[in-house]
Motif scaffolding. Structure first.
Motif, PDB file in Angstrom:
ATOM      1  N   THR A  96      62.995 -43.403  27.845  1.00  0.00           N
ATOM      2  CA  THR A  96      63.244 -44.788  27.905  1.00  0.00           C
ATOM      3  C   THR A  96      63.746 -45.406  29.187  1.00  0.00           C
ATOM      4  N   PHE A  97      64.477 -44.325  29.943  1.00  0.00           N
ATOM      5  CA  PHE A  97      64.826 -44.703  31.379  1.00  0.00           C
ATOM      6  C   PHE A  97      63.719 -44.574  32.355  1.00  0.00           C
ATOM      7  N   LEU A  98      62.613 -43.724  32.057  1.00  0.00           N
ATOM      8  CA  LEU A  98      61.624 -43.855  33.221  1.00  0.00           C
ATOM      9  C   LEU A  98      60.787 -45.049  32.857  1.00  0.00           C
ATOM     10  N   HIS A  99      60.687 -45.646  31.695  1.00  0.00           N
ATOM     11  CA  HIS A  99      59.917 -46.715  31.083  1.00  0.00           C
ATOM     12  C   HIS A  99      60.652 -47.831  31.956  1.00  0.00           C
ATOM     13  N   LYS A 100      61.622 -47.986  32.252  1.00  0.00           N
ATOM     14  CA  LYS A 100      62.366 -49.177  32.996  1.00  0.00           C
ATOM     15  C   LYS A 100      62.467 -48.821  34.261  1.00  0.00           C
ATOM     16  N   GLN A 101      62.237 -47.521  35.113  1.00  0.00           N
ATOM     17  CA  GLN A 101      62.210 -47.339  36.491  1.00  0.00           C
ATOM     18  C   GLN A 101      60.635 -47.417  37.015  1.00  0.00           C
ATOM     19  N   ILE A 102      59.581 -47.283  36.399  1.00  0.00           N
ATOM     20  CA  ILE A 102      58.373 -47.197  36.951  1.00  0.00           C
ATOM     21  C   ILE A 102      57.468 -48.705  36.874  1.00  0.00           C
ATOM     22  N   ARG A 103      56.564 -48.810  38.049  1.00  0.00           N
ATOM     23  CA  ARG A 103      56.137 -50.076  38.045  1.00  0.00           C
ATOM     24  C   ARG A 103      55.113 -50.271  36.823  1.00  0.00           C
ATOM     25  N   SER A 104      54.350 -51.180  36.770  1.00  0.00           N
ATOM     26  CA  SER A 104      53.195 -51.421  35.355  1.00  0.00           C
ATOM     27  C   SER A 104      52.108 -50.681  36.031  1.00  0.00           C
ATOM     28  N   SER A 105      51.817 -50.326  37.254  1.00  0.00           N
ATOM     29  CA  SER A 105      50.825 -49.601  37.409  1.00  0.00           C
ATOM     30  C   SER A 105      50.889 -47.961  37.424  1.00  0.00           C
ATOM     31  N   ASP A 106      52.227 -47.618  37.409  1.00  0.00           N
ATOM     32  CA  ASP A 106      52.386 -46.250  37.469  1.00  0.00           C
ATOM     33  C   ASP A 106      52.209 -45.784  36.247  1.00  0.00           C
ATOM     34  N   ILE A 107      52.167 -44.318  36.093  1.00  0.00           N
ATOM     35  CA  ILE A 107      51.878 -43.567  34.645  1.00  0.00           C
ATOM     36  C   ILE A 107      52.748 -42.458  34.525  1.00  0.00           C
ATOM     37  N   ALA A 108      53.514 -42.691  33.249  1.00  0.00           N
ATOM     38  CA  ALA A 108      54.651 -41.469  33.058  1.00  0.00           C
ATOM     39  C   ALA A 108      54.046 -40.662  31.845  1.00  0.00           C
ATOM     40  N   CYS A 109      53.774 -39.391  31.818  1.00  0.00           N
ATOM     41  CA  CYS A 109      53.451 -38.557  30.864  1.00  0.00           C
ATOM     42  C   CYS A 109      54.256 -37.175  30.696  1.00  0.00           C
ATOM     43  N   ARG A 110      54.495 -36.893  29.468  1.00  0.00           N
ATOM     44  CA  ARG A 110      55.140 -35.765  29.191  1.00  0.00           C
ATOM     45  C   ARG A 110      54.089 -34.488  29.390  1.00  0.00           C
ATOM     46  N   TYR A 111      54.551 -33.769  30.368  1.00  0.00           N
ATOM     47  CA  TYR A 111      53.632 -32.709  30.833  1.00  0.00           C
ATOM     48  C   TYR A 111      53.672 -31.186  29.745  1.00  0.00           C
ATOM     49  N   GLY A 112      54.971 -31.095  29.393  1.00  0.00           N
ATOM     50  CA  GLY A 112      55.287 -30.338  28.252  1.00  0.00           C
ATOM     51  C   GLY A 112      56.657 -29.747  28.517  1.00  0.00           C
ATOM     52  N   GLY A 113      57.313 -29.511  27.257  1.00  0.00           N
ATOM     53  CA  GLY A 113      58.620 -29.314  27.236  1.00  0.00           C
ATOM     54  C   GLY A 113      59.718 -30.288  27.643  1.00  0.00           C
ATOM     55  N   GLU A 114      60.335 -30.109  28.672  1.00  0.00           N
ATOM     56  CA  GLU A 114      60.945 -31.202  29.390  1.00  0.00           C
ATOM     57  C   GLU A 114      60.416 -31.623  30.677  1.00  0.00           C
ATOM     58  N   GLU A 115      59.214 -30.889  31.066  1.00  0.00           N
ATOM     59  CA  GLU A 115      58.802 -31.288  32.151  1.00  0.00           C
ATOM     60  C   GLU A 115      58.004 -32.828  32.186  1.00  0.00           C
ATOM     61  N   ILE A 116      58.083 -33.561  32.982  1.00  0.00           N
ATOM     62  CA  ILE A 116      57.361 -34.680  33.009  1.00  0.00           C
ATOM     63  C   ILE A 116      56.618 -35.106  34.225  1.00  0.00           C
ATOM     64  N   ILE A 117      55.436 -35.893  34.285  1.00  0.00           N
ATOM     65  CA  ILE A 117      54.630 -36.086  35.334  1.00  0.00           C
ATOM     66  C   ILE A 117      54.632 -37.369  35.659  1.00  0.00           C
ATOM     67  N   LEU A 118      54.920 -37.941  36.861  1.00  0.00           N
ATOM     68  CA  LEU A 118      54.980 -39.438  37.261  1.00  0.00           C
ATOM     69  C   LEU A 118      53.533 -39.577  38.038  1.00  0.00           C
ATOM     70  N   ILE A 119      52.459 -40.572  37.624  1.00  0.00           N
ATOM     71  CA  ILE A 119      51.405 -40.586  38.621  1.00  0.00           C
ATOM     72  C   ILE A 119      51.822 -41.941  39.356  1.00  0.00           C
ATOM     73  N   LEU A 120      51.746 -42.085  40.883  1.00  0.00           N
ATOM     74  CA  LEU A 120      52.192 -43.190  41.347  1.00  0.00           C
ATOM     75  C   LEU A 120      50.917 -43.629  42.340  1.00  0.00           C
ATOM     76  N   PRO A 121      49.860 -44.842  41.738  1.00  0.00           N
ATOM     77  CA  PRO A 121      49.049 -44.993  42.666  1.00  0.00           C
ATOM     78  C   PRO A 121      49.258 -45.780  43.939  1.00  0.00           C
ATOM     79  N   GLU A 122      48.621 -45.534  44.637  1.00  0.00           N
ATOM     80  CA  GLU A 122      48.759 -46.344  46.291  1.00  0.00           C
ATOM     81  C   GLU A 122      50.254 -46.138  46.799  1.00  0.00           C
ATOM     82  N   ALA A 123      50.658 -44.993  46.701  1.00  0.00           N
ATOM     83  CA  ALA A 123      51.959 -44.484  46.968  1.00  0.00           C
ATOM     84  C   ALA A 123      51.986 -43.343  47.775  1.00  0.00           C
ATOM     85  N   PRO A 124      52.385 -43.591  49.167  1.00  0.00           N
ATOM     86  CA  PRO A 124      52.426 -42.455  50.091  1.00  0.00           C
ATOM     87  C   PRO A 124      53.816 -41.701  49.937  1.00  0.00           C
TER      88      PRO A 124
END
Length: 637
Positions: free
Chosen positions: A538-566
């Motif tokens: 829930t916290f990550l949903h509020k923190q990321i942009r609409s273009s960002d993608i938050a995925c549960r990678y496995g267990g407690e690991e989470i991956i955030l994909i940030l397009p156009e972000a250096p």
């Protein structure tokens, strides 16, 4: 002595590891046969699994079948090693094979855990059957409309043929009528003041008056009142000037019946050129006028039928377009736009709107309105304020019935008639279709039936769309955290990396892991761990942009994909997330779990890798360094 020697040889033959099993040859043979058959069976099962995976590409989770195959092969090898060690006691190899089999079995068991929610989220046969049933119902409804239209056309053709036959018959009869002055002329003579001075027998016959009752009377004795004063004013103006007047007049007989006559009035002039008498020669045309009246009625009825048929054709075409567009919509919001544009033309000169029950089931909101609906009714109301939604039935109100108006209508509005049609699908109320008019008769029976059909189509389309969105959501979302699952991650990585490469832009990946999560689970329990992951999602949903993608990678690991972000932007975002997690307050039955911390690893395309696998590996390595360096920190690849 020989028996003792043979017994010693037998003992020496089966002394693996220095321990005498004292097996008998028959018992050894039984074990060899059992292990051999078991190994053959184990080796045949993976071959069938591989064959099944190659033939059925539509089956999800191919890799789990292959993992099962590897597990079964490893189990078969352990049975082969049991046979081998009977003669060659190399037990370290046998132990290694069993260790490999144990590792693969544990890996298989752990891999099955995250697949269970995905398998449960797949549509059941009952859901698929219900969707097919809904589609069949739509097809049946369309066929029913087509059959009804075809029946209407057949009925119209029959009626046109009947009217054409009657018209031909009437014209034939009319052509047989011959007007002979000596036989059928109706003659009357009046003076210049309009007093009757002469009538013939034919006049008496058609007017039902006797000669004595007519002579000396005003000519208006046979006036039917059908013609206007202007009609007679023009007639007298013509004959007063000494000109002949011709026309058709509707007269009234003594018994009150009306008859039509084709009339010619000839003025008789004296020597000074002034009229002193008028001779009216009439012919009975009542039969012809009756035929003409019937033809006019038939033509009017035929025109009405044609107009109604055209209206039905237009409504059918519009309904077909509405159904096709709703089926092509990809979201509920898109369906609302289609409804707003395509429903209004079905009800011209009528105000109305489509109102949908929101997700909380407590409010009904307008998604499409037209006409004077905004001023005549509320745009937001509760389901209990609408009689149609409360009763699950069509609610019709006009000046002629005693129905109670819905509470969502404004009492000061000038509504003459109103209609509320509940939109029901699978026993559930989706909303209401409302129509109202200030003119009586606009919402006739045909329009009410059309409104019911429109409401059924809209409700069915919205129900199908909600079902589709639910299935789509379940197929790409992790049920615990609400984040996207690994399947969606793989699809997104391929798409976003291709876009970043095409547009020559950076793309960063943040890999996030909850610190001491295993210890947390051991201390507070797995339910508490699930609550932490849920709050983190829930916290990550509020923190990321609409273009960002938050995925549960496995267990407690989470991956955030940030397009156009250096890398610099990704690091700043990661620090904000790291600090924000510390302020999360997670409680279970009023028991606070303490402050949470996370470790984050960052990698960026293209400097840390040219492929998704390379960038993820770099981010994972950075996360590992963050853990190793003390946790609660952000580390760059």
């Amino acid at each position: 002595m020989v028996d003792i020697i043979n017994h010693s040889l037998l003992i020496n033959q089966f002394i693996p590891h220095g321990h005498c099993y004292l097996w008998k040859p028959e018992l050894v043979g039984l074990h060899i046969l059992s292990d051999a058959l078991t190994a053959i069976a184990y080796f045949s099962i993976p071959a069938m699994l591989v064959y099944f995976v190659k033939k059925r590409h539509d089956v999800p989770f191919h890799w789990i079948f292959l993992l099962f195959g590897a597990f079964i092969v490893a189990c078969g090898v352990t049975h082969v090693m049991d046979i081998w060690t009977l003669w060659f006691p190399t037990y370290w190899i046998s132990g290694l094979v069993k260790a490999i089999a144990a590792f693969i079995s544990c890996w298989t068991a752990l891999s099955l855990l995250p697949l269970i929610p995905l398998a449960l989220a797949l549509p059941s046969p009952a859901q698929l059957e219900a969707a097919n049933s809904q589609l069949l119902n739509e097809i049946t409804e369309r066929q029913r409309v087509e059959l009804k239209l075809r029946a209407l056309l057949d009925e119209l053709e029959i009626r046109v043929a009947e009217r054409t036959h009657e018209l031909t018959k009437s014209l034939k009869e009319l052509s047989n009528i011959k007007f002979a002055l000596d036989e059928s002329a109706i003659v009357a003579i009046t003076d210049r003041h309009g007093t009757i001075t002469y009538v013939n027998e034919k006049f008496c016959s058609i007017s039902k008056y006797s000669i004595e009752e007519l002579l000396g009377k005003d000519h208006r004795i046979i006036n039917s009142g059908y013609h206007s004063k202007e009609f007679f004013k023009q007639m007298w103006a013509t004959i007063s000037r000494g000109k002949v007047w011709k026309g058709e007049i509707k007269n009234k007989a003594k018994d009150g019946t009306n008859y039509w006559v084709d009339t010619t009035i000839v003025p008789l002039l004296n020597v000074d050129g002034k009229s002193y008498q008028y001779i009216a020669i009439r012919h009975d045309i009542t039969a012809r006028k009756s035929v003409e009246s019937e033809l006019q009625s038939a033509n009017k009825q035929l025109s009405n039928w044609v107009k109604e048929l055209e209206t039905r054709n237009q409504e059918t075409a519009q309904m077909s377009k509405l159904s096709d567009m709703l089926q092509a919509c990809l979201s509920i919001e898109e369906a609302h736009e289609v409804i707003a544009k395509l429903v209004q033309p079905l009800f011209p000169d009528v105000s109305g709107g489509v109102f949908i029950i929101n997700s909380s089931k407590r409010l009904v909101e307008a998604v499409a309105t037209w006409g004077d609906t905004i001023s005549s009714m509320s745009q937001l109301f509760t389901p209990n304020e609408c009689w149609a939604l409360r009763r699950g039935q069509v609610h019709w109100v006009d000046n002629g019935n005693c129905n109670v108006p819905c509470k969502h209508l404004h009492h000061n509005s000038c509504i003459t008639e109103s209609l509320c049609v509940p939109m029901m699908a699978q026993g559930e109320a989706m909303g209401v279709l409302h129509l109202n008019s200030q003119i009586q008769g606009k919402l006739n029976t045909a329009k009410q039936n059309l409104a019911i059909t429109v409401a059924e189509h809209i409700a069915l389309a919205l129900a199908n769309m909600k079902l589709h969105e639910a299935i789509q959501y379940q197929s790409v979302r992790d049920p615990l955290t609400g984040l996207f699952n690994r399947r969606y991650l793989e699809e997104s990585l391929e798409r976003e990396f291709a876009r970043a490469e095409h547009q020559k832009q950076a793309l960063s990946i943040i890999m996030l892991d909850v610190d001491h999560f295993k210890q947390f689970n051991d201390t507070f329990g797995h339910n508490a761990g699930d609550m932490v992951l849920r709050e983190l999602g829930t916290f990550l949903h509020k923190q990321i942009r609409s273009s960002d993608i938050a995925c549960r990678y496995g267990g407690e690991e989470i991956i955030l994909i940030l397009p156009e972000a250096p890398t610099e932007v990704a690091k700043s975002r990661a620090e904000l997330i790291r600090e924000g997690v510390k302020h999360l307050l997670v409680e279970n039955h009023s028991q606070a779990f303490g402050s949470l911390t996370v470790s984050l690893g960052i990698a960026t395309f293209p400097q840390h890798g040219k492929t998704p696998e390379m960038v993820i590996a770099a981010a994972d390595a950075a996360l590992y360094r963050a853990k190793k360096e003390g946790r609660d920190r952000v580390v760059l690849a």
